[in-house]
Enzyme design. Structure first.
Site, PDB file in Angstrom:
ATOM      1  N   HIS A 116      61.533 151.654  37.840  1.00  0.00           N
ATOM      2  CA  HIS A 116      61.949 152.900  38.530  1.00  0.00           C
ATOM      3  C   HIS A 116      63.526 153.487  38.701  1.00  0.00           C
ATOM      4  O   HIS A 116      63.830 151.693  39.554  1.00  0.00           O
ATOM      5  CB  HIS A 116      60.772 153.398  39.909  1.00  0.00           C
ATOM      6  N   ASP A 117      63.676 153.763  38.900  1.00  0.00           N
ATOM      7  CA  ASP A 117      65.437 155.014  38.914  1.00  0.00           C
ATOM      8  C   ASP A 117      66.018 153.968  38.506  1.00  0.00           C
ATOM      9  O   ASP A 117      67.598 154.012  39.122  1.00  0.00           O
ATOM     10  CB  ASP A 117      65.057 154.947  41.120  1.00  0.00           C
TER      11      ASP A 117
END
Ligand code: UDP
Length: 208
Positions: free
Chosen positions: A135-136
């Site tokens: 994620h991210d």
């Protein structure tokens, strides 16, 4: 409508990408384009030159640049853009992609790649077998993940960086442009642009 797809590079990488495109674009004619290999056939597909590819009549054409060397990918992406040939994304059916993932053109996503949520990825990304992006993450252009590269959340990776086979990058790390992470490395600190790191914990490679 006749569609011609060229897989640029008939070596190891290209031979792993061709079967993905054969499933993705079942109606198309698929050829390898290669500037360095003897012309002929491999795995049931013709190997042609770039000029042959341009000359073969087709209503639509697209190219997948299936070459691990990132600078070569960039040069060939520019060549395709000049010829107004679009890049096609090659994506295995087993790729898992979650929410809010943006990927620019020309990616090659091999079997069992996972891209989780809220990720931004640049042009001509190569994610080899079983690699993942958590994620991210923000990933630049022409980045290459070797098989099994594991990149955890909130990691930033600069253009042309290379993450070696089985390497693990800790959450929140920044990997600079053109950096190389060696096979199996465990990256627990930021890596400066252009630097090669190896080992666990990963350290800059020094020549004896
Ligand atoms: N190649 C090409 N044009 C270029 C650079 C490379 O057609 O400008 C071809 C080269 O002849 C070779 C393949 O791309 O067949 C690259 O193969 P390599 O052995 O470097 O490994 P791979 O990228 O498939 O892992």
């Amino acid at each position: 409508m006749t569609t011609l797809i060229g897989v640029y590079g008939a070596a190891g990488c290209g031979r792993g990408i061709m079967p993905l495109l054969r499933i993705q674009v079942a109606q198309a004619e698929l050829v390898f384009i290669d500037d360095g290999q003897a012309l002929g056939q491999i795995n049931g597909h013709k190997i042609v030159t770039w000029q042959d590819f341009l000359d073969i009549p087709a209503e639509e054409k697209a190219v997948s640049i299936a070459i691990a060397a990132s600078k070569t990918r960039q040069l060939l992406a520019e060549k395709c853009a000049t010829a107004e040939i679009p890049l096609i994304e090659a994506r295995a059916a087993s790729v898992v992609q979650m929410d809010d993932v943006t990927i620019k053109d020309g990616a090659c996503l091999s079997p069992f790649v996972t891209l989780t949520s809220n990720i931004s990825i640049g042009r001509c990304f190569h994610a080899n077998l079983y690699s993942y992006v958590e994620h991210d993450c923000v990933i630049g252009d022409f980045v290459t993940f070797a098989p099994g590269a594991k990149v955890n959340g909130n990691v930033s990776i600069g253009d042309h960086a290379y993450i070696g086979s089985g390497a693990i990058v800790r959450q929140g790390i920044t990997i600079g442009a053109g950096a190389v992470v060696g096979m199996g490395a465990v990256v627990t600190r930021d890596v400066k642009p252009g630097v090669t790191v190896v080992g666990n914990p990963a350290k800059p490679l020094t020549k004896d």
